[in-house]
Write an enzyme that holds these catalytic residues in place. Structure first.
Site, PDB file in Angstrom:
ATOM      1  N   SER A 169     -25.090  17.745   3.444  1.00 49.18           N
ATOM      2  CA  SER A 169     -24.144  16.734   3.921  1.00 49.18           C
ATOM      3  C   SER A 169     -25.019  15.236   4.562  1.00 49.18           C
ATOM      4  CB  SER A 169     -23.481  17.329   5.133  1.00 49.18           C
ATOM      5  OG  SER A 169     -24.438  17.658   6.191  1.00 49.18           O
ATOM      6  N   SER A 186     -28.488  21.199   4.517  1.00 56.20           N
ATOM      7  CA  SER A 186     -27.804  19.682   4.508  1.00 56.20           C
ATOM      8  C   SER A 186     -29.088  18.627   4.731  1.00 56.20           C
ATOM      9  CB  SER A 186     -26.971  19.543   5.466  1.00 56.20           C
ATOM     10  OG  SER A 186     -25.509  20.100   4.981  1.00 56.20           O
ATOM     11  N   LYS A 201     -27.797   9.989  11.153  1.00 55.57           N
ATOM     12  CA  LYS A 201     -26.697  10.453  10.766  1.00 55.57           C
ATOM     13  C   LYS A 201     -25.551  10.320  11.558  1.00 55.57           C
ATOM     14  CE  LYS A 201     -25.148  14.892   8.586  1.00 55.57           C
ATOM     15  NZ  LYS A 201     -25.508  16.327   8.366  1.00 55.57           N
TER      16      LYS A 201
END
Lengths: 485, 95
Positions: free
Chosen positions: A151, A175, A76
């Site tokens: 997210s 997330s 990420k």
């Protein structure tokens, strides 16, 4: 070797250790698949050439004692990676190149893994659909124009589409678990303090936690073992005895007490989710676990509490983006004008909205009514869990109140977007570990997840329960490669 | 309660985020619906509850006050948006 990208992490590690597969072959396979998958928009920054070179170097002198020997992976884009651009999905960090490495990613490279690139996410991890990213929407490989969750949407999309065998995300209110649920993958949010926050772009410091995302529970356990460490560079990192989660993984959960919280039966929850939950209860019973009804009476206050605490901390954390020290700068007539234009042009709509909420609840005259109140309710929410854990070892709930939705469907209604995290947010507020595993499909064929919540520092129990359930559920993801060019 | 345009302008100033009229109106609408949702907390009596500031029930560790990283000037300056070999550059503050 055919179908390298279809192999799980455990299979890849075994094949590399047995010299049936080289790191170069593995890296080439995942890079080629990633290159053919641009339509998913899972990557923000690609680092394929370096990855292939590192793989070649690994093969010249392979250290096969490592836990992730020559394994390629993307992470990420919220983790600072030395000399590789790190954007947090924001225009304001569009040109930011860290001069240091996050502890979690360093732990991964120390075990032999190789960085392929940085994965898309909601801007500063604020979102539940990846639609707030400055770098555009991410496609869910399950179906075209379906959100991958957020997210950590680039991460969930990349793992489900097999562009990377495993990845890491961050979870402030769901997330990791919500995108895992939306894409038929496994995602673990560890106990607060288990994984170092050093070098992770901060959102809400009392809630943020990094965690593994994978195709199965065993891979997730192995990655958790690698990333979790005590770190003196993070003052909230906790020094506790960490298990070798993958080695101690067992399907024997006989006699474990599993709590079913009645307050998670929320109004308007689709019958499919209710049925999935019932099925999950049957599965754990089949494994010899005992089901106990419990109450978490303050559950309905978790989201309102979260939407005070998280924006308050965010408004404070994001004060550092001022156009002076790093990141984007808009020119202004004077210093204040420069600050205001930089932040107005550099941050997206959702981030500005949250900074404004946070600033308001912390401002003079409102602090007690909102922020202090929320901290008190947070205590009540944590007390609920403490009370429940006197009777049970873990708690079973749905991961999300619905399956994945279409891109644009909730984009104009912040509150309806926030409701996505109704089952995941309490876990962050209480600092507990939680794992989402794929448990079935809805009528549209979209995956649905179940969440297992554990006691603080007891990742092993929820991994074991997930491992036992995984075998019973025997979930198969319907991926058709529709996006491959 | 209701958040009006004047309040939005005030928060915008505190946040150092400039907003024009159109954006302010949109924000007022969004923030009002969010605060309606947040107001649910007022149902709860919390006078005797201790606020929770950290879920980690440990005290912070003490450490020796030693310099561990040195000569980082180049690294610290490296990402600054205005090039200058020694300093961060900002618009003129003093006449």
């Amino acid at each position: 070797m055919s179908d390298i990208t279809k192999q799980s992490l455990s299979e890849l590690v075994e094949n590399i250790k047995n010299k049936k597969l080289s790191s170069s072959e593995a890296t080439k396979a995942f890079v080629e698949r990633s290159e053919k998958s641009k339509e998913l928009n899972a990557y923000i920054t690609e680092d394929y050439t370096n990855a292939l070179n590192k793989a070649k170097k690994f093969d010249e002198k392979p250290n096969l004692d490592l836990k992730l020997p020559g394994i390629p992976m993307a992470v990420k884009d919220l983790f600072c990676t030395k000399d590789i651009r790190t954007t947090a999905g924001s225009k304001i960090l569009n040109n930011f190149v860290p001069t240091y490495e996050s502890t979690v990613t360093q732990n991964i490279w120390n075990e032999g893994a190789i960085l392929m690139g940085k994965l898309n996410c909601d801007e500063f991890a604020m979102g539940s659909s990846n639609e707030t990213s400055f770098f555009g929407n991410v496609q869910n490989p399950i179906d075209k124009n379906l959100v991958p969750g957020g997210s950590s949407g680039g991460s969930s999309s990349a793992v489900a589409a097999q562009l990377t065998p495993i990845t890491i995300g961050t979870d402030t209110g769901g997330s990791i678990r919500q995108p895992a649920s939306f894409t038929g993958t496994v995602g673990l949010k560890p106990t607060y303090g288990s994984c170092s926050r050093y070098g992770i772009v901060a959102f809400a410091s009392s809630l943020d936690q990094a965690g593994p995302m994978a195709q199965n529970v065993k891979d997730c356990a192995l990655l958790q073992e690698v990333i979790s460490s005590y770190d003196e560079k993070d003052s909230t990192s906790i020094d506790f005895k960490r298990n070798e989660y993958s080695k101690e993984l067992t399907k024997d959960i006989k006699g474990k007490k599993i709590g079913i919280p009645r307050e998670y039966r929320v109004d308007g929850m689709p019958k499919e989710i209710e049925d999935l939950w019932k099925k999950g209860i049957d599965y754990v019973k089949d494994c010899g676990a005992e089901i106990i009804d419990i109450s978490l009476p303050h559950t309905k206050y978790a989201l309102p509490t979260y939407y005070i605490v998280a924006p308050a901390e965010a408004s404070s954390n994001l004060a550092r983006y001022d156009g002076v020290k790093y990141g984007f700068r808009a020119e202004g007539e004077n210093l204040i004008d420069m600050y205001e234009k930089t932040r107005s042009e550099g941050f997206g709509t959702e981030v500005q909205r949250r900074i404004m909420i946070g600033t308001y609840v912390l401002s003079s005259g409102y602090y007690d009514a909102y922020y202090l109140k929320a901290q008190k309710v947070r205590k009540l929410i944590k007390n609920d869990f403490d009370e429940a854990y006197k009777k049970v070892d873990a708690i079973l709930t749905p991961s999300t109140p619905s399956s994945a939705f279409k891109i644009g469907e909730k984009a104009n209604d912040p509150v309806s977007m926030y409701l996505n995290d109704i089952f995941t947010v309490p876990v962050n507020l209480a600092g507990l570990p939680g794992i989402s595993i794929p448990a079935g499909h809805d009528s549209k064929g979209y995956p649905l997840g179940l969440q297992i919540i554990g006691k603080a520092f007891d990742e092993q129990s929820i991994l074991n329960i997930a491992y036992a359930m995984e075998e019973k559920i025997n979930f198969k993801n319907n991926i058709t490669d529709w996006w491959i060019k | 309660m209701s958040i009006d345009l004047k309040t939005i302008k005030h928060i915008s100033k505190l946040s150092r985020i400039s907003v024009d009229e159109k954006k302010a109106e949109k924000l007022a609408g969004d923030l009002n619906s969010i605060f309606n949702f947040i107001e649910k907390l007022n149902e709860l009596k919390t006078e005797n509850v201790e606020p929770l500031t950290s879920v980690a029930e440990t005290t912070l560790k003490l450490r020796a006050d030693e310099v561990k990283s040195k000569n980082l000037r180049e690294q610290v300056i490296k990402n600054s948006p205005k090039e200058n070999e020694d300093y961060f550059v900002v618009p003129k503050v003093i006449e």
